[in-house]
Design a protein around this motif. Structure first.
Motif, PDB file in Angstrom:
ATOM      1  N   GLY A   1       9.499 -23.483  62.290  1.00 36.36           N
ATOM      2  CA  GLY A   1       9.714 -24.634  63.185  1.00 36.36           C
ATOM      3  C   GLY A   1       9.565 -26.300  62.648  1.00 36.36           C
ATOM      4  O   GLY A   1      10.218 -26.378  63.027  1.00 36.36           O
ATOM      5  N   LYS A   2       9.701 -25.928  61.291  1.00 33.30           N
ATOM      6  CA  LYS A   2      10.479 -27.178  60.736  1.00 33.30           C
ATOM      7  C   LYS A   2      11.764 -27.059  59.922  1.00 33.30           C
ATOM      8  O   LYS A   2      12.761 -28.296  60.020  1.00 33.30           O
ATOM      9  CB  LYS A   2       9.280 -27.613  58.895  1.00 33.30           C
TER      10      LYS A   2
ATOM     11  N   ALA B   1      13.960 -37.198  61.606  1.00 38.62           N
ATOM     12  CA  ALA B   1      13.398 -37.935  62.489  1.00 38.62           C
ATOM     13  C   ALA B   1      13.676 -39.585  61.867  1.00 38.62           C
ATOM     14  O   ALA B   1      14.355 -39.811  62.828  1.00 38.62           O
ATOM     15  CB  ALA B   1      12.233 -37.701  62.772  1.00 38.62           C
ATOM     16  N   TYR B   2      13.265 -39.823  60.866  1.00 38.97           N
ATOM     17  CA  TYR B   2      13.526 -41.769  60.920  1.00 38.97           C
ATOM     18  C   TYR B   2      14.519 -42.195  60.294  1.00 38.97           C
ATOM     19  O   TYR B   2      15.019 -43.269  61.145  1.00 38.97           O
ATOM     20  CB  TYR B   2      11.711 -41.632  59.534  1.00 38.97           C
ATOM     21  N   ALA B   3      15.136 -41.023  59.599  1.00 42.03           N
ATOM     22  CA  ALA B   3      16.610 -41.643  59.893  1.00 42.03           C
ATOM     23  C   ALA B   3      17.586 -41.393  61.034  1.00 42.03           C
ATOM     24  O   ALA B   3      18.308 -42.295  61.411  1.00 42.03           O
ATOM     25  CB  ALA B   3      16.805 -40.228  58.490  1.00 42.03           C
ATOM     26  N   ALA B   4      16.881 -40.595  61.281  1.00 43.07           N
ATOM     27  CA  ALA B   4      17.823 -40.799  63.022  1.00 43.07           C
ATOM     28  C   ALA B   4      17.498 -42.186  64.049  1.00 43.07           C
ATOM     29  O   ALA B   4      17.892 -42.731  64.388  1.00 43.07           O
ATOM     30  CB  ALA B   4      17.233 -39.431  63.934  1.00 43.07           C
ATOM     31  N   ARG B   5      16.281 -42.484  63.603  1.00 46.62           N
ATOM     32  CA  ARG B   5      15.601 -43.697  64.291  1.00 46.62           C
ATOM     33  C   ARG B   5      16.001 -44.776  63.121  1.00 46.62           C
ATOM     34  O   ARG B   5      16.468 -45.452  64.609  1.00 46.62           O
ATOM     35  CB  ARG B   5      14.252 -43.733  63.657  1.00 46.62           C
TER      36      ARG B   5
ATOM     37  N   MET C   1      17.187 -29.442  62.075  1.00 50.69           N
ATOM     38  CA  MET C   1      18.763 -29.363  62.219  1.00 50.69           C
ATOM     39  C   MET C   1      19.113 -30.038  63.866  1.00 50.69           C
ATOM     40  O   MET C   1      19.535 -31.073  63.897  1.00 50.69           O
ATOM     41  CB  MET C   1      18.800 -27.561  62.792  1.00 50.69           C
ATOM     42  N   MET C   2      17.784 -30.602  64.617  1.00 47.49           N
ATOM     43  CA  MET C   2      17.861 -30.924  66.078  1.00 47.49           C
ATOM     44  C   MET C   2      17.381 -32.908  65.479  1.00 47.49           C
ATOM     45  O   MET C   2      18.563 -32.909  66.156  1.00 47.49           O
ATOM     46  CB  MET C   2      16.779 -30.863  67.146  1.00 47.49           C
TER      47      MET C   2
END
Length: 360
Positions: free
Chosen positions: A120-121, A99-103, A126-127
């Motif tokens: 869930g993880k 998530a933080y890499a995407a950000r 993946m998303m």
């Protein structure tokens, strides 16, 4: 409303206590500021006069405490010019890293143990668009590979061996002290890699040194019996537990965690998987708080130690709930096979009858 009142993440809030500069580009998703919930029913059920609070870290942006450390680790990686990060993970770290890499607009590489990650993880990772490398080996094998590859490839490790991770995670202790007006008497945490118990102690000792709190807590770490190197006094090569987030046999913060236990006057203990699941269900059904299995080790252990008198009556206790229950839906559903769910005809009489039957 003035922009100055908007919460913008833990780095902005605690900038003076963190290794960032005025011109540092902050990579944040608004992490931190999680609820500290006082339990009202559990203390009564165990029949002891104790004050128990849960710090619900499952309400961070990716659903776990890992976001506190990841905002710092990725912020510093970007500041240093890194274009990619890497981690080994049982699930929560990979979700946060991705998530933080995407950000940040950089690449996340994650090594996960094949078939040993909660759905869930995996869905999160993946998303968020991470490059997922599923290895035929456990977390400890993955961690060793990550350390080796980082010496030969241009990637920054964001596991808890990255010192900035612990800097971010220590802020949970700051928040607790602010809300309670002091540190608790006991702080109970699940222990896997042991970075979080180390980070909390950093936060409490800094608060005490700065005069914000006049005390520090006894730090208590609970492990799953099948993955309990601190109880064995040695690393565990093939850890096994239903609590996947703490299925770690070679903790990276081994020495630091032993020092925390010694300095704080706390202790380590272990729980069987059945005790962990029982605590998870108890918390959900008596307080309306849904955490993942590993998180429940903190409450399950605290309840046992209150009952046996190791934690005395009159104590103020904080239990960290490290991750959201939605991280591992399969384990939750498996526990509730006998739940009060039935299929009925769509008629008023059938609905009314079912309601009355379940109210007696």
């Amino acid at each position: 409303m003035s922009n100055s009142t908007r919460y913008t993440g833990l780095i902005d809030k605690y900038r003076d206590h963190l290794p960032v500069h005025d011109d540092t580009r902050i990579i944040s998703l608004g992490e931190g500021n999680t609820p500290l919930i006082r339990l009202s029913n559990v203390p009564r059920m165990i029949g002891k006069d104790v004050d128990i609070y849960v710090k619900y870290e499952g309400l961070n942006p990716t659903g776990s405490f890992k976001d506190r450390g990841m905002t710092m680790a990725v912020t510093k990686a970007v500041e240093d010019g890194s274009k990619a990060i890497i981690c080994a993970s049982t699930g929560n770290t990979s979700a946060a890293a991705a998530a933080y890499a995407a950000r940040a607009g950089i690449t996340a590489f994650v090594l996960i143990p094949e078939g040993k990650i909660a759905m869930g993880k995996l869905a999160q990772t993946m998303m968020y668009g991470a490059v997922i490398l599923q290895i035929r080996g456990n977390f400890d094998v993955g961690m060793q590979l990550v350390k080796e590859v980082a010496e030969e490839a241009p990637v920054t490790i964001v596991n808890s061996i990255n010192p900035y991770r612990l800097q971010g995670q220590k802020t949970a202790a700051f928040e607790i002290v602010e809300e309670l007006g002091a540190a608790p008497d006991y702080h109970c945490l699940p222990v896997g890699n042991a970075g979080n118990i180390t980070a909390h102690w950093m936060g409490y000792t800094e608060s005490n040194k700065d005069g914000v709190s006049n005390n520090v807590p006894k730090m208590v770490g609970y492990q799953a019996a099948g993955a309990a190197p601190f109880m064995r006094g040695a690393m565990v090569d093939n850890p096994e537990t239903i609590a996947t987030a703490i299925r770690i046999g070679h903790p990276q913060s081994w020495d630091k965690a032993w020092n925390v236990q010694k300095e704080s006057g706390g202790w380590f203990d272990e729980l069987q998987d059945s005790e962990i699941l029982e605590a998870q269900k108890l918390l959900a059904q008596s307080e309306g708080i849904f955490c993942e299995p590993a998180s429940a080790a903190s409450l399950g252990g605290a309840i046992r130690d209150v009952r046996n008198g190791k934690i005395p009556e009159g104590s103020k206790i904080v239990c960290t709930l490290t991750g959201n229950g939605l991280k591992d839906p399969d384990t939750a559903i498996a526990q509730c096979k006998n739940a009060a769910m039935s299929t009925i005809d769509a008629t008023l009489s059938d609905v009314k009858r079912s309601i009355l039957e379940n109210m007696t």
